[in-house]
Scaffold this motif. Structure first.
Motif, mmCIF file in Angstrom:
data_model
loop_
_atom_site.group_PDB
_atom_site.id
_atom_site.type_symbol
_atom_site.label_atom_id
_atom_site.label_comp_id
_atom_site.label_asym_id
_atom_site.label_seq_id
_atom_site.Cartn_x
_atom_site.Cartn_y
_atom_site.Cartn_z
ATOM 1 N N GLU A 1 -7.219 -2.497 -10.260
ATOM 2 C CA GLU A 1 -6.264 -3.458 -10.827
ATOM 3 C C GLU A 1 -4.830 -2.951 -10.753
ATOM 4 O O GLU A 1 -3.914 -3.704 -10.424
ATOM 5 N N VAL A 2 -4.630 -1.684 -11.066
ATOM 6 C CA VAL A 2 -3.270 -1.130 -11.084
ATOM 7 C C VAL A 2 -2.652 -1.144 -9.685
ATOM 8 O O VAL A 2 -1.510 -1.587 -9.500
ATOM 9 N N PHE A 3 -3.408 -0.717 -8.678
ATOM 10 C CA PHE A 3 -2.879 -0.752 -7.309
ATOM 11 C C PHE A 3 -2.693 -2.192 -6.827
ATOM 12 O O PHE A 3 -1.707 -2.521 -6.164
ATOM 13 N N ALA A 4 -3.654 -3.044 -7.141
ATOM 14 C CA ALA A 4 -3.591 -4.430 -6.655
ATOM 15 C C ALA A 4 -2.397 -5.167 -7.259
ATOM 16 O O ALA A 4 -1.748 -5.969 -6.581
ATOM 17 N N GLU A 5 -2.104 -4.855 -8.506
ATOM 18 C CA GLU A 5 -0.946 -5.491 -9.144
ATOM 19 C C GLU A 5 0.345 -5.057 -8.434
ATOM 20 O O GLU A 5 1.201 -5.869 -8.114
ATOM 21 N N LYS A 6 0.406 -3.766 -8.138
ATOM 22 C CA LYS A 6 1.601 -3.224 -7.475
ATOM 23 C C LYS A 6 1.796 -3.834 -6.083
ATOM 24 O O LYS A 6 2.922 -4.101 -5.665
ATOM 25 N N PHE A 7 0.698 -4.046 -5.352
ATOM 26 C CA PHE A 7 0.801 -4.504 -3.966
ATOM 27 C C PHE A 7 0.406 -5.977 -3.790
ATOM 28 O O PHE A 7 0.146 -6.414 -2.668
#
Lengths: 193, 193
Positions: free
Chosen positions: B40-46
């Motif tokens: 979730e954290v990476f997907a939100e960023k990208f």
């Protein structure tokens, strides 16, 4: 699993006499939506079996195993194929010969992640000669844990793996069972799930 | 990522001078709920970066990478560390030296799964000397694809990896950054996400 059989027919490639290449959706590039479906089918089957851990072997087993663990809401453990310098105490091992890669590997799991209270579902991408599954069963039994069943994405039913595992007393459930290859085509027999 | 730092402090083990063992939740036994959060954290960023593929390297990179790909709804590709007899045509390769395992591996990805229309997010479990990430970048560039960034779960900031990748022009985003180990304890510096 009809969706998987259709995908194998669409994107699988038969190489030589007994190799099925599914690296566009399972063993190299991974289709996440298909992994969700695979996870759901196994999790539904084992919903009331009291599974506490899903165990697989690196590397291609990890993707399907993680979605089975995900849907069952339990941890996933992947057995290691090479000795790691950060793994030293209490390591359980078994010897596994890979006919595909033509090498023998010492497969290992840290003993502290399995106990006699664990009920384990083994998941692997392929079942052919059954050496990987046999090695995992050996390790899980060394830990005193119970192997509930062996769940397989693609079984080559013309090889010895299923017989080997069933004779040892463990149920095998495969999402796709390949009876034979015929002129580069895949002929299925009825799957378990 | 606070949740990850807390988990490292709780369950990580410092071995010797520069090894952090996190095999209870990331590199051997995998905590699926934590993988969801990492994804979730990476997907939100990208989310708006137009990522088309997530690329990692077997085996410990697969679990975090698959959840990043899952949340971004794109395929995940894991580079192979050994030659596979079913992989022969159009294979892109790079040499990667592992300081942990003390071996050099030819890492490979089948060229047909990357094209010049791909925007790739590399995900790996650890960044230390940066050799694995460097090898993946080489392969992705051979395919003519664009590397958007390198996303790392745990960065050992006292080693050369981050500098190496940033100097080559690629952003590094790490969920936990270890400044140093002190008497067996982990001292973090501020993370990127």
């Amino acid at each position: 699993m009809k969706l998987l059989e259709e995908r194998i027919l669409k994107d699988g490639h038969v190489l030589g006499e007994n190799i099925l290449k599914v690296d566009s959706f399972l063993t190299h590039q991974v289709d996440i939506r298909l992994m969700h479906k695979i996870g759901e089918v196994f999790a539904e089957k084992f919903a009331n079996a009291g599974i506490t851990k899903v165990v697989t072997i690196e590397a291609s087993g990890i993707a399907p195993a993680i979605y089975v663990a995900d849907k069952l809401d339990v941890p996933m453990i992947f057995a290691k194929k090479s000795k790691n310098i950060t793994m030293n105490e209490g390591v359980l091992t078994a010897e596994v010969y890979s006919f595909t890669k033509k090498v023998s590997n010492t497969v290992s799991i840290a003993g502290k992640y399995l106990s006699n209270e664990d009920k384990v579902l083994i998941i692997d991408d392929f079942l052919a000669n059954g050496q990987a599954a046999k090695g995992l069963i050996e390790i899980i039994e060394q830990a005193g844990a119970k192997v509930e069943a062996v769940g397989i994405v693609i079984e080559k039913s013309f090889q010895d793996g299923r017989g080997l595992i069933e004779e040892a007393g463990y149920p095998v459930l495969s999402l796709a069972r390949i009876e034979r290859f015929e002129n580069g085509n895949v002929i299925f027999k009825e799957a378990d799930l």
